[in-house]
Scaffold this active site. Structure first.
Site, PDB file in Angstrom:
ATOM      1  N   HIS A 142      58.209  13.714 -19.957  1.00 29.47           N
ATOM      2  CA  HIS A 142      58.069  13.390 -21.235  1.00 29.47           C
ATOM      3  C   HIS A 142      57.931  11.968 -21.288  1.00 29.47           C
ATOM      4  O   HIS A 142      58.591  10.944 -20.874  1.00 29.47           O
ATOM      5  CB  HIS A 142      59.464  13.701 -21.978  1.00 29.47           C
ATOM      6  CG  HIS A 142      59.444  13.317 -23.318  1.00 29.47           C
ATOM      7  ND1 HIS A 142      58.189  13.461 -24.381  1.00 29.47           N
ATOM      8  CD2 HIS A 142      60.331  12.805 -24.297  1.00 29.47           C
ATOM      9  CE1 HIS A 142      58.460  12.791 -25.685  1.00 29.47           C
ATOM     10  NE2 HIS A 142      59.769  12.535 -25.344  1.00 29.47           N
ATOM     11  N   CYS A 150      61.266  17.300 -28.164  1.00 25.63           N
ATOM     12  CA  CYS A 150      60.446  16.925 -27.140  1.00 25.63           C
ATOM     13  C   CYS A 150      60.590  18.028 -25.960  1.00 25.63           C
ATOM     14  O   CYS A 150      59.565  17.780 -24.972  1.00 25.63           O
ATOM     15  CB  CYS A 150      60.908  15.627 -26.717  1.00 25.63           C
ATOM     16  SG  CYS A 150      60.686  14.473 -28.120  1.00 25.63           S
ATOM     17  N   ASN A 163      54.458   8.601 -27.723  1.00 33.03           N
ATOM     18  CA  ASN A 163      55.210   9.593 -27.766  1.00 33.03           C
ATOM     19  C   ASN A 163      54.838  10.663 -29.029  1.00 33.03           C
ATOM     20  O   ASN A 163      54.993  10.878 -29.912  1.00 33.03           O
ATOM     21  CB  ASN A 163      56.632   9.214 -28.025  1.00 33.03           C
ATOM     22  CG  ASN A 163      57.730  10.307 -27.808  1.00 33.03           C
ATOM     23  OD1 ASN A 163      57.418  11.464 -27.878  1.00 33.03           O
ATOM     24  ND2 ASN A 163      58.896   9.897 -27.768  1.00 33.03           N
TER      25      ASN A 163
END
Ligand code: UT7
Length: 329
Positions: A256, A116, A286
């Site tokens: 994020h 990520c 996500n």
């Protein structure tokens, strides 16, 4: 080294595959509910790649939009960095497939793997190469087909992860009106909290690893949660301090898109109004390395981010890893 030169974000773009999957859709095959997913994660729906769509297909859509916004042609491109943990292939790099797909004949490039945190670290790598003069411009992409590595029978992960791509074109700015003012990165080496155990050189893919589901993401949700809250709040404060500004000076934070509750807890700890964050987790989920550039593109196209604004990108994830970039837009 080109002294006094800035690095400017000349254009952004993003792409979400057209297939939208709601929580109710997931609850038909998983022991979960729309209510659980909404209250624990903030996610209401997410996009999933169509059959046959790989990371480079998503990346190319986002890249073309970013190039258009920057007013650059593929032939002008000198560098391509693709952040992904779900590449089309182990080899060649996804950057190579983007280069071919765009027809960017003059571009070199590589993939950057840091889950990520990958896009923000790729911005960091690109700005370094631009400042040395190794390239005049760079296409930085985050592209993921996370559903490839999410176990459709695991309710703890399958409801979180999603597919998409975002891109930005970075160029040298000789007048340094725009620039990246501060960057941070870090690692806390760990393989237990968040990993895909099989398919690498440690544990080769075999019939047994597939039967055990070891080719899918294994995640300790609670540990990831605590790490994310602590890391994000600390990164906001530390990156601002590096640039001699305060969190109150930030116009927009692009985090994020990990979990609505994580973002709320981190902002509270950092004493920041969450209204300053670009948040799209409710409809995007996500998307790992694609999450920051998709949200960034939405911030730019909606007019929330304007020239001269102080913008903070902040990301964290498997590794455990983290990265931030404070930008004068
Ligand atoms: O980019 C970084 C990637 N990682 C992440 O984004 C993960 C960060 N962590 C999280 O977002 C949260 O920890 C989760 C959303 C994964 C889990 O939320 P939580 O509040 O930490 O729940 P938990 O793991 O403590 O589980 C609570 C209960 C458990 O049941 P029992 O043991 O209390 O009976 C789980 O089995 O919730 C259960 N559970 C679910 N129930 C319904 C876990 N997933 C689900 C689900 N639907 N999808």
């Amino acid at each position: 080294m080109l002294a006094n030169m800035g690095v400017r974000f000349a254009g952004t773009g993003s792409y979400l595959p057209p297939r939208v999957v709601t929580n109710d859709d997931l609850s038909r095959t998983l022991d979960t509910t729309d209510e659980w997913i909404r209250t624990r994660t903030g996610i209401a729906s997410r996009h999933m790649a169509l059959p046959g769509q790989a990371a480079s297909d998503l990346a190319l859509e986002a890249a073309r939009k970013a190039l258009d916004a920057a007013g650059l042609k593929p032939a002008d491109l000198e560098l391509i960095i693709c952040a992904t943990m779900t590449p089309d292939h182990v080899i060649p790099s996804t950057a190579a497939l983007i280069q071919r797909g765009l027809g960017a004949e003059r571009a070199g490039g590589f993939d950057l793997s840091s889950a990520c945190s990958g896009f923000v670290l790729s911005v960091s790598a690109a700005q370094g190469l631009l400042r040395t003069g190794a390239a005049k411009n760079a296409l930085v992409v985050g592209a993921e087909v996370m559903t490839t590595f999410s176990d459709p029978t695991d309710r703890a992960t399958y409801v979180i992860f999603a597919d998409g791509a975002g891109a930005a074109v970075l160029v040298q700015d000789p007048e340094a009106r725009s620039d990246i003012l501060a960057m941070r990165q870090g690692l806390h080496g760990d393989v237990d909290v968040l990993s895909v155990p099989a398919g690498g050189s440690r544990l080769k893919t075999t019939a047994e690893t597939v039967a055990a589901g070891d080719h899918f993401i294994k995640m300790k949700g609670r540990e990831t949660f605590k790490f994310a809250v602590k890391t994000m709040s600390g990164l906001i404060a530390d990156t601002c301090a590096d640039a001699g500004v305060t969190p109150a000076d930030l116009k927009v934070i692009v985090p994020h898109q990990v979990n609505q509750r994580i973002l709320e807890a981190a902002c509270e700890r950092a004493n920041i109004d969450i209204g300053r964050c670009v948040i799209n987790i409710d409809r995007v989920g996500n998307t790992s390395a694609a999450s920051v550039p998709i949200a960034l593109d939405e911030g730019v196209r909606s007019g929330r981010i304007e020239r001269g604004d102080l913008v903070l990108l902040v990301a964290f994830g498997a590794g455990l890893s983290w990265a931030s970039a404070l930008i004068r837009w």
